[in-house]
Design a protein around this motif. Structure first.
Motif, mmCIF file in Angstrom:
data_model
loop_
_atom_site.group_PDB
_atom_site.id
_atom_site.type_symbol
_atom_site.label_atom_id
_atom_site.label_comp_id
_atom_site.label_asym_id
_atom_site.label_seq_id
_atom_site.Cartn_x
_atom_site.Cartn_y
_atom_site.Cartn_z
ATOM 1 N N GLN B 28 -6.262 -3.196 -4.390
ATOM 2 C CA GLN B 28 -5.824 -3.646 -3.071
ATOM 3 C C GLN B 28 -5.640 -2.433 -2.151
ATOM 4 O O GLN B 28 -6.077 -2.437 -0.996
ATOM 5 N N LEU B 29 -4.996 -1.392 -2.674
ATOM 6 C CA LEU B 29 -4.750 -0.182 -1.890
ATOM 7 C C LEU B 29 -6.064 0.461 -1.463
ATOM 8 O O LEU B 29 -6.224 0.866 -0.309
ATOM 9 N N ILE B 30 -7.015 0.546 -2.405
ATOM 10 C CA ILE B 30 -8.282 1.220 -2.105
ATOM 11 C C ILE B 30 -9.095 0.402 -1.102
ATOM 12 O O ILE B 30 -9.734 0.957 -0.210
ATOM 13 N N LYS B 31 -9.015 -0.936 -1.225
ATOM 14 C CA LYS B 31 -9.745 -1.799 -0.292
ATOM 15 C C LYS B 31 -9.156 -1.745 1.107
ATOM 16 O O LYS B 31 -9.859 -1.879 2.095
ATOM 17 N N ARG B 32 -7.827 -1.643 1.184
ATOM 18 C CA ARG B 32 -7.163 -1.634 2.494
ATOM 19 C C ARG B 32 -6.674 -0.223 2.798
ATOM 20 O O ARG B 32 -5.494 0.033 2.962
ATOM 21 N N ARG B 33 -7.618 0.694 2.811
ATOM 22 C CA ARG B 33 -7.287 2.098 2.995
ATOM 23 C C ARG B 33 -6.480 2.341 4.272
ATOM 24 O O ARG B 33 -5.411 2.926 4.229
#
Lengths: 197, 197
Positions: B28-33
């Protein structure tokens, strides 16, 4: 909103953390500044700086192409199509698959207005049409959207002559790959069958 | 261990996140940088830089003394003793208490080798002996260690002549403050009673 409240609000947006567990996580972070907060801040900075999508398969890694695409011991002729990186990770944990992946980045969805061009479907078609692929294994989830996506891909890959297979029964209907045990996933991979057009 | 694995390992150490939810949180974190990862990295940096314990009460805040200790509208004569900042937050959410706090930082524990000097108990005693406090409300948890700590504090505060009270019955025995609903906490504060020596 002060710094503590901002930290809690951001933590509460992570999947699996509600408002109360976000507060507990924030306190834990503040209490363990040197061993948890600062390392996590550094890891997030590092991740933002180094992690990128693989331009070949859509996986995420710190190198492009990703380690799976760049691995010469893996069979480039077999491509496993998954919805999401979490599904790729789930399959990799089984150790049962030695081919490559193609991460769609979601499923087709009429309700959410997601069409083929919003996913990495054109890239898959180009790759199949260019030759070098013998088999595409469709490992989308057994949900309505996942199966619709699988049918669509089977349909558009038909002219390329590439064999299209799906995971074997054994994956529970309505289930999501990332929640399955490794044994079921391994069995489903080994007993994969020709996809219904 | 690469950057993704390091991030997952650190996230899995947060309370409430296991290995699977840590993986999902990392994705989730990597997708919503831009909207999640980078703001969280900044919030953690800010927190590490600005959040400190209040030298008066042990609360955490970005200023020292904390906003509660510095608030002239709050009654400095009534001090509520809690184990942890999470308990202070739980009491503050009720809005029923307008005094100040004293955060112990834990409980006495023979098994874990925690003695009075490992907690902020000497600071409480000095404050009570210096005068200006009329009442100390003991709001430690109703666990064995919490109650042992309350008895100990009641005992050492006796010579100072400060009134020592405890939260009313209404708090379930064996329960933890941070898990209670605001109504029960409010009732327990209002019906507080003299502590048993």
């Amino acid at each position: 909103m002060n710094e503590i409240e901002r930290l809690i609000a951001l933590l509460a947006r992570l999947p699996g953390l509600g408002p109360r567990s976000a507060r507990r996580a924030a306190l834990q972070l503040i209490k363990r500044r040197e061993t948890l907060l600062e390392p996590l801040a550094r890891a997030l900075d590092e991740a933002a700086r180094t992690i990128r999508p693989c331009s070949t398969c859509g996986n995420i890694d710190t190198v492009d192409p990703c380690r799976i695409c760049a691995d010469p011991t893996r069979d480039a002729g077999v491509v496993c199509v998954v919805e999401d990186v979490a599904d790729l990770w789930a399959l990799e944990r089984t150790g049962a698959f030695r081919g490559r992946y193609h991460v769609l980045g979601g499923t087709l969805s009429a309700i959410d207005g997601v069409g083929p061009d919003d996913l990495r479907i054109p890239a898959l078609l180009r790759q199949a049409a260019a030759g070098g692929i013998n088999e595409v294994i469709l490992a989308t989830n057994l949900t309505v959207d996942g199966q619709t996506t699988a049918h669509y891909i089977t349909h558009i890959l038909a002219p390329t002559g590439v064999a299209v297979t799906g995971l074997a029964h054994g994956v529970p209907v309505g289930g999501e790959l990332d929640y399955l045990d490794d044994g079921t996933l391994t069995a489903a991979l080994k007993a994969r069958r020709a996809a219904e057009g």
